[in-house]
Design a protein around this motif. Structure first.
Motif, PDB file in Angstrom:
ATOM      1  N   ASN A   1      -1.673   5.486   5.056  1.00  0.00           N
ATOM      2  CA  ASN A   1      -2.155   4.431   5.948  1.00  0.00           C
ATOM      3  C   ASN A   1      -1.794   4.761   7.397  1.00  0.00           C
ATOM      4  O   ASN A   1      -1.144   5.759   7.669  1.00  0.00           O
ATOM      5  CB  ASN A   1      -1.471   3.105   5.572  1.00  0.00           C
ATOM      6  CG  ASN A   1      -1.945   2.549   4.252  1.00  0.00           C
ATOM      7  OD1 ASN A   1      -1.680   3.112   3.197  1.00  0.00           O
ATOM      8  ND2 ASN A   1      -2.655   1.446   4.295  1.00  0.00           N
TER       9      ASN A   1
ATOM     10  N   ASP B   1       0.851  -1.200   0.000  1.00  0.00           N
ATOM     11  CA  ASP B   1       0.000   0.000   0.000  1.00  0.00           C
ATOM     12  C   ASP B   1       0.888   1.251   0.000  1.00  0.00           C
ATOM     13  O   ASP B   1       0.589   2.243  -0.672  1.00  0.00           O
ATOM     14  CB  ASP B   1      -0.922   0.012   1.228  1.00  0.00           C
ATOM     15  CG  ASP B   1      -2.248   0.722   0.938  1.00  0.00           C
ATOM     16  OD1 ASP B   1      -2.237   1.674   0.147  1.00  0.00           O
ATOM     17  OD2 ASP B   1      -3.278   0.329   1.520  1.00  0.00           O
TER      18      ASP B   1
ATOM     19  N   HIS C   1      -7.155  -2.303   8.776  1.00  0.00           N
ATOM     20  CA  HIS C   1      -6.417  -1.668   7.666  1.00  0.00           C
ATOM     21  C   HIS C   1      -7.042  -0.292   7.505  1.00  0.00           C
ATOM     22  O   HIS C   1      -8.102  -0.151   6.884  1.00  0.00           O
ATOM     23  CB  HIS C   1      -6.555  -2.503   6.391  1.00  0.00           C
ATOM     24  CG  HIS C   1      -5.859  -1.906   5.196  1.00  0.00           C
ATOM     25  ND1 HIS C   1      -4.631  -2.356   4.759  1.00  0.00           N
ATOM     26  CD2 HIS C   1      -6.201  -0.887   4.365  1.00  0.00           C
ATOM     27  CE1 HIS C   1      -4.258  -1.648   3.695  1.00  0.00           C
ATOM     28  NE2 HIS C   1      -5.205  -0.738   3.435  1.00  0.00           N
TER      29      HIS C   1
ATOM     30  N   HIS D   1      -7.130   3.912   6.652  1.00  0.00           N
ATOM     31  CA  HIS D   1      -6.578   4.989   5.828  1.00  0.00           C
ATOM     32  C   HIS D   1      -6.799   6.325   6.504  1.00  0.00           C
ATOM     33  O   HIS D   1      -7.716   6.504   7.296  1.00  0.00           O
ATOM     34  CB  HIS D   1      -7.183   4.949   4.415  1.00  0.00           C
ATOM     35  CG  HIS D   1      -6.428   4.005   3.523  1.00  0.00           C
ATOM     36  ND1 HIS D   1      -5.292   4.373   2.860  1.00  0.00           N
ATOM     37  CD2 HIS D   1      -6.644   2.701   3.235  1.00  0.00           C
ATOM     38  CE1 HIS D   1      -4.823   3.326   2.176  1.00  0.00           C
ATOM     39  NE2 HIS D   1      -5.634   2.296   2.390  1.00  0.00           N
TER      40      HIS D   1
HETATM   41 MN    MN Z   1      -5.226   0.373   1.429  1.00  0.00          MN
END
Ligand code: MN
Length: 520
Positions: free
Chosen positions: A232, A16, A196, A198
């Motif tokens: 992230n 990512d 996960h 953002h």
């Molecule tokens: Mn991602």
């Protein structure tokens, strides 16, 4: 929550993070970062998305063969070809994903919820058949109907997934929303739960911590928080938050955080904002006088934790907010112990530069202090004072300088051209003096004190008159022309003062003794 909790760090800097606009790492660079991450102590390294390119496959192969302690993972869509390609890279973990939100199902995948459930479970079973760890991500989980979300978690867990990841793909979750999703997942599965997040609203770290607080076991993180769009969850912020704020352990060696951060910044070319937590330039800097004073008596007054913990050192910024204490301490560190009066002058000088919007680096401060402590000519009665200076320069025009000097109380002005701005200013000064005194510039020496374009220019000159008297002067300013003019003015003052002393001595020629000196 028990302080014995261990939180897994699943690093996705190379996947990512590499999706950050403008970042493209070579397989060798990826390997270098992977080794650093392994040393740092992350539990899993997502090396890339193998199906996307041969280079990506090569990079993951290199990482998988490097004998790392961490699980080496590859990303795959919930499709056989993706999974096969990833497995062929020699990975020990696979991260399979398929979107679960209605927005993605309708507009991207053109799939019903039932089809999604089946494909998710089938792909997990298929991947599991290769004997690797399988993590399943329900892409856009936080915009997925929560009842359907539970069905997805249950289906992939039953199919053998080792971990269930909850991606906040577009970064719209709040800590409360994350809590709901983690609890929903936990209610139907015993598999490890991963976050996960953002950073679209700057909440990635907070959301990840909320996830762990609600029962998640792992978070996807990247060094420096790089990643798509606003990035992230930052590894350094999350890991330190876990350990320092909640008492949860991770396998990271925090003292390696700063070094790893610098390596990633260098190889990706993504610079770290100065005010970035943990790894930004200013994270352990103190500029205000009150703070600096406090930190010197006891660091915990204005520091969240000892910077050495993350491989850094605190610094006390000499700038317009710095006080005498901070500057004196910085100078002590350089082996300089100015007297009260010198210290006052040094502080004034630093503030003067700070007022112009610049900060003073260590080496600037050192030079300023040395000049003031050594020179000590600040209180002299100046014969020449710089009243004004204007410079015009550029391409295809003659550099021109106008200088106004107050010489013994009389204002003189001259405009001259020259080979450059400094030369033009020097010529203007010479012109003024051509009618008053003979003062010639004999030597000119320039040194920049630090590497950047805002550095202090340190100019030393030697001036002389017709009689062969000479004197030197020094000017230190961020503007090279002003520094040069100040140096010449200082040198001229020194020369005139010298001449005046000579005259005075002549006037005071000792009178002839009136009579014989009584001898002993
Ligand atoms: Mn991602």
């Amino acid at each position: 929550m028990s302080s014995e909790r261990m939180i897994r760090l699943f690093d996705t800097t190379l996947r990512d993070g590499e999706q950050t606009p403008g970042v493209s790492l070579t397989p060798q660079e990826k390997l270098e970062i992977a080794k650093a991450l392994d040393k740092l102590g992350v539990d899993a390294i997502e090396g890339g998305f193998p199906i996307t390119s041969k280079g990506e496959q090569q990079a993951i192969r290199l990482i998988a063969r490097a004998g790392l302690r961490a699980e080496v993972c590859g990303l795959a869509r919930a499709e056989k070809l993706d999974i096969d390609t990833a497995i062929n890279c020699g990975i020990t973990g696979i991260h399979v994903f398929l979107a679960s939100s209605d927005i993605h199902l309708e507009h991207k995948l053109h799939m019903t919820r039932e089809q999604m459930l089946k494909q998710a479970a089938d792909s997990v079973r298929y991947a599991k058949g290769f004997g690797v760890k399988v993590e399943f991500s329900a892409e856009d989980a936080t915009r997925t109907d929560i009842e359907f979300f539970k069905q997805v978690v249950k289906a992939v867990s039953d199919a053998g997934a080792d971990r269930f990841d909850i991606p906040d793909t577009v970064g719209i979750a709040t800590p409360q929303r994350i809590t709901e999703y983690v609890r929903a997942a936990r209610s139907v599965s015993d598999a490890m739960i991963s976050m996960h997040c953002h950073n679209d609203y700057g909440l990635a770290v907070a959301n990840s911590l909320a996830g762990v607080l609600a029962g998640a076991d792992q978070a996807h993180v990247t060094i420096n928080g790089i990643g798509e769009r606003s990035g992230n969850t930052s590894l350094e912020e999350f890991a330190l938050g876990c350990f320092n704020l909640y008492g949860w352990r991770t396998n990271a060696d925090y003292s390696l955080l700063y070094g790893t951060s610098r390596l990633v910044a260098r190889l990706t070319g993504i610079v770290i904002q100065p005010n970035k937590a943990i790894v930004g330039d200013n994270a352990f800097g103190h500029e205000s006088g009150i703070h600096t004073h406090g930190v010197l008596s006891n660091p915990s007054t204005y520091e969240p934790f000892d910077p050495a913990m993350v491989g850094r050192a605190r610094w006390l910024q000499a700038g317009k907010h710095s006080g005498r204490h901070g500057i004196a301490a910085q100078l002590r560190g350089m082996g300089l112990k100015p007297k009260e009066e010198s210290l006052r002058l040094i502080v004034d000088r630093v503030k003067e530069i700070g007022d112009k919007g610049s900060s003073v680096t260590d080496s600037d401060l050192y030079q300023i202090a040395v000049q003031i402590m050594g020179g000590g000519s600040a209180e002299k009665n100046e014969l020449v004072e710089l009243e004004g200076l204007e410079v015009v320069t550029g391409i295809k025009r003659l550099p021109t300088a106008t200088v106004r000097l107050l010489v013994r109380g009389h204002l003189h002005e001259a405009t001259e051209v020259g080979a450059g701005a400094v030369d033009a200013a020097v010529n203007a000064i010479q012109k003024i003096f051509s009618n008053i005194e003979t003062v010639r510039l004999k030597e000119y020496h320039l040194e920049a004190l630090t590497g950047d374009s805002g550095a202090v220019a340190d100019v030393t000159v030697k001036v002389e008159d017709d009689a062969g008297n000479y004197a030197s002067g020094r000017g230190m300013k961020r503007d090279i022309v002003v520094a040069s003019v100040e140096a010449i003015v200082a040198g001229t003052n020194a020369l005139l003062a010298k001449k005046q002393d000579l005259e005075r001595t002549k006037d005071l020629e000792p009178e002839k003794p009136a009579g014989p000196i009584e001898g002993i």
